[in-house]
Motif scaffolding. Structure first.
Motif, PDB file in Angstrom:
ATOM      1  N   GLN A 224       6.353   4.915   6.088  1.00 10.01           N
ATOM      2  CA  GLN A 224       5.247   5.818   5.818  1.00 10.01           C
ATOM      3  C   GLN A 224       4.594   5.532   4.470  1.00 10.01           C
ATOM      4  N   THR A 225       5.432   5.191   3.476  1.00 12.68           N
ATOM      5  CA  THR A 225       4.912   4.860   2.154  1.00 12.68           C
ATOM      6  C   THR A 225       4.065   3.602   2.214  1.00 12.68           C
ATOM      7  N   ASN A 226       4.560   2.591   2.920  1.00 13.17           N
ATOM      8  CA  ASN A 226       3.819   1.334   3.033  1.00 13.17           C
ATOM      9  C   ASN A 226       2.527   1.527   3.816  1.00 13.17           C
ATOM     10  N   ALA A 227       2.573   2.416   4.827  1.00 11.99           N
ATOM     11  CA  ALA A 227       1.394   2.642   5.647  1.00 11.99           C
ATOM     12  C   ALA A 227       0.294   3.366   4.850  1.00 11.99           C
ATOM     13  N   SER A 228       0.713   4.202   3.900  1.00 19.44           N
ATOM     14  CA  SER A 228      -0.279   4.956   3.129  1.00 19.44           C
ATOM     15  C   SER A 228      -0.766   4.200   1.889  1.00 19.44           C
ATOM     16  N   SER A 229      -0.152   3.052   1.616  1.00 18.15           N
ATOM     17  CA  SER A 229      -0.540   2.274   0.430  1.00 18.15           C
ATOM     18  C   SER A 229      -1.846   1.519   0.660  1.00 18.15           C
TER      19      SER A 229
END
Length: 229
Positions: A224-229
């Motif tokens: 999720q963190t990578n997707a929102s970056s």
């Protein structure tokens, strides 16, 4: 199941009305898995009965854990009961009795799947287990030396399963029933006895089920963190 209204400690002695000796009746709570994991005697048959259905399907060291059902047939149920000195002789497990036993097991597993606090607030789950236990009435006998004896009143091939009702009552009065839980891992769903002092365990084995769940949660957060970056 509600808590007991008794305010003073009761010495709960129990027996199942089977054509066996008193010595054999004492073997009712002795069973393999409950002994292996040192489950208290007053919950041993509840533990083993709930875990007779093994839904574990995780992979460990590249090997898929095989799912299994100890009570897949009426003959299996008869064998399971006989191994625990819970099978009257002569007796026969009919299709109707077999279905009744499986309904009791499912209601029991659904009940134990809820968190202890949730069991008391989830009316549907509690009522389903109460309904499944309705066919296993108990008789209370007062003892001259004090205490009581709980006895199963059934006379057919499922008479021995009255011990499930007795152990649920006994565990509820003693306060140990809340320590009997179902593993929170969807890949496991094994019932375990929580021995931790605060009784807050969520997994049957922290180094297996717990680690898998934590690793999966970490990877999801990372995704999720990578997707929102």
């Amino acid at each position: 199941m509600g808590t007991s209204s008794v305010t003073t400690p009761l010495k709960l002695l129990y027996r199942i009305l089977l054509p066996s000796t008193a010595k054999a009746a004492l073997l009712v709570s002795m069973s393999r898995q409950s002994r292996k994991f040192k489950v208290p005697d007053e919950l041993a048959n509840v533990y083993d009965f709930a875990n007779s259905l093994d839904l574990r399907h995780f992979t460990r060291f590249g090997v898929q854990h095989p799912q299994a059902d100890e009570l897949a047939t009426p003959a299996d149920l008869a064998r399971w009961l006989a191994e625990r000195a819970l099978m009257p002789a002569p007796a026969r497990i009919t299709s109707a009795l077999f279905d009744e036993a499986l309904q009791l097991r499912q209601a029991l597993r659904d009940y134990l799947q809820c968190e202890p606090a949730g069991r008391r607030s989830d009316r549907a789950v509690s009522e389903a287990l109460t309904a499944a236990l309705a066919g296993f009435p108990l008789h209370v006998e007062m003892r001259e030396e004090g205490g009581t004896v709980l006895s199963g009143m059934r006379k057919d091939a499922l008479a021995g399963l009255s011990t499930i009702a007795i152990e649920l009552h006994d565990g509820n009065v003693r306060g140990t029933l809340d320590r009997l839980k179902m593993c929170a891992s969807d890949e496991c769903r094994r019932v375990f006895y929580d021995r931790s002092k605060p009784s807050t365990r969520r997994w049957c084995m922290s180094d297996l089920c717990g680690n898998r769940m934590k690793t999966r949660a970490y990877r999801e957060r990372l995704r999720q963190t990578n997707a929102s970056s």
